[in-house]
Design an enzyme around this catalytic site. Structure first.
Site, mmCIF file in Angstrom:
data_model
loop_
_atom_site.group_PDB
_atom_site.id
_atom_site.type_symbol
_atom_site.label_atom_id
_atom_site.label_comp_id
_atom_site.label_asym_id
_atom_site.label_seq_id
_atom_site.Cartn_x
_atom_site.Cartn_y
_atom_site.Cartn_z
ATOM 1 C CD GLN A 20 -55.052 -5.052 -62.645
ATOM 2 O OE1 GLN A 20 -55.391 -3.946 -62.115
ATOM 3 N NE2 GLN A 20 -53.916 -4.955 -63.497
ATOM 4 N N PRO A 43 -53.914 -12.890 -63.349
ATOM 5 C CG PRO A 43 -53.903 -11.598 -65.468
ATOM 6 C CD PRO A 43 -53.508 -13.163 -64.808
ATOM 7 C CB CYS A 44 -58.035 -11.757 -59.796
ATOM 8 S SG CYS A 44 -57.777 -10.337 -59.161
ATOM 9 C CD GLN A 45 -57.586 -7.668 -64.589
ATOM 10 O OE1 GLN A 45 -57.510 -8.946 -64.850
ATOM 11 N NE2 GLN A 45 -56.732 -6.927 -65.425
#
Length: 448
Positions: free
Chosen positions: A446, A85-87
């Protein structure tokens, strides 16, 4: 995508393990290159899409799967892939992960150095590091688990992708993989990492990804995937242009990239296509412009614009908020249209008939790795070549998946649901609204 009559188990011959698999961008890429994969995905909606598409899946939390169910991963798996995830790293988010880059680098070294993982986890929690940012450690934990588990061979190939802000972490990964130090137990890899622009690989969309590729030492040097198109200048000299100056004009220039119009035209012409862009045609030509949901050059009120002869903006989970106009007159009159889910998928290079299922489909589309980029990266690291023209052509259409296959995969992925993530299924009538799932379990990438 075999029918049940062939008596082949869905997990037979699986080569690629896709962590944080989403709806299947890397899995789709692997399929068209002739490799079988299995994904681990927390989000039930993405799992529904994967089952409908015939993609083997564990509906599980990546860390729980590693800690308690590692033996369920087929021993045939020799390629580790994934996009954590990269939020918290994304420029579209608040950037908490970017501020924690140096901290996460330290924890990467501590993991490889052999420190007790429970102590590392405690320190991460105590420092208040965003749990999603800490998930970039998961691929390393999986790599070390394979090395340290009796009866398992080290992964032969590793492919990881993230937003550009994560490139410094991939560089640390690469240095350690080349060293073979600590818990790597002398296992060394050839490794490298780069920023890749998706439009340079035939994706009708501008999107930059930080990609790490590693291969066991002795398998040859790692080469950067060969681009097939030129980069697109996202600024195009607009600088302080007024709103009127940002409206479209015909330049007559030949494009050096795959445009939105070309991608949608091609998809709409395929047999049984689910893409109908007749509403965007004028005098037999697909011609429109897009006004972005996001601001431009730091001004949230100034929306960027793209012509149909250009690549799309980065397809995010809010792609359905972008507005399409056939001409300036429609723009001035406020007569806009939207991309459909299949059209948004095509701009991500998913097949036109990919069976998007479940809820939050726009978010699923936006979360995914563009399969065309995945094909170029996997083909280079696994075969030392670019994808063939036939493979790229076939990737426009997804094979039909019998309902029995989807049901079989659902049984493998969810079983009796007791091992699925908390609140991962809605059963019966709830007497109260389920509590939000813990942040550390939100493992769908994300990619904004």
């Amino acid at each position: 995508m075999r029918s049940s009559g062939t008596q082949v188990h869905p997990l037979d011959g699986v080569r690629i393990l896709d962590l944080f698999a989403g709806p299947g961008g890397l899995d789709v890429a692997a399929h068209f290159l002739g490799y079988k994969s299995i994904g681990i995905e927390w989000d039930q909606n993405a799992c529904q899409t994967r089952y409908a598409a015939g993609l083997p899946t564990f509906h599980a939390d990546v860390s729980v799967m590693r800690e308690t169910r590692f033996d369920e991963i087929p021993t045939s798996v020799d390629i580790l892939a994934g996009g954590p995830p990269c939020q918290s790293f994304s420029v579209a988010g608040r950037g908490a992960g970017r501020a924690a880059l140096d901290t996460v680098k330290e924890f990467i070294h501590r993991l490889v150095g052999g420190e007790d993982e429970s102590r590392i986890d405690g320190d991460l929690h105590g420092l208040g590091v965003d749990p999603r940012a800490a998930l970039v450690l998961e691929p390393l934990r999986w790599l070390l688990k394979a090395i340290e588990t009796e009866g398992r061979d080290p992964y032969r190939v590793i492919v990881l992708e993230q937003v550009p802000a994560v490139l410094p972490l991939w560089d640390v990964y690469a240095q350690l993989l080349r060293s073979g130090e600590g818990r790597l137990n002398g296992v060394k890899y050839e490794a490298d990492c780069w920023e890749l622009k998706t439009e340079q690989f035939g994706v009708p969309q501008t999107r930059t990804r930080a990609v790490l590729v590693a291969r066991l030492a002795g398998s040859g040097a790692i080469e950067r995937p060969e681009a097939s198109h030129l980069p697109f200048n996202v600024r195009r000299g607009q600088g302080n242009a007024t709103q009127a100056q940002m409206l479209p004009t015909d330049s007559g220039a030949e494009p050096c990239w795959l445009s939105m119009a070309e991608a949608l035209d091609t998809a709409s012409s395929l047999t049984g296509s689910s893409i109908d862009i007749s509403r965007l045609r004028t005098e037999g030509k697909t011609k429109f412009f897009v006004v972005s949901n996001y601001g431009s050059n730091g001004d949230p009120k100034r929306r960027g614009r793209r012509l149909s002869s250009e690549p799309a903006f980065t397809v995010t989970g809010k792609v359905s908020r972008n507005k399409l106009y056939k001409n300036v007159a429609d723009y001035e009159a406020g007569k806009s249209d939207r991309f459909t889910i299949p059209e948004s998928g095509v701009l991500q290079t998913f097949p036109h008939n990919f069976p998007w299922s479940g809820k939050d489909q726009a978010q699923q589309v936006g979360n995914a790795v563009p399969p065309r980029l995945g094909m170029h990266v996997l083909s280079e690291v696994l075969r030392g070549t670019v994808p063939s023209k036939d493979e790229l052509t076939r990737s426009r259409t997804w094979p039909n998946v019998p309902g029995t296959t989807a049901d079989e995969l659902r049984a493998i992925g969810c079983g009796d649901q007791s091992q699925c993530p908390p609140n991962g299924h809605k059963t019966g009538r709830a007497t109260r609204k389920p509590a939000p799932s813990p942040a550390h379990l939100r493992t769908t990438p994300q990619n904004e």
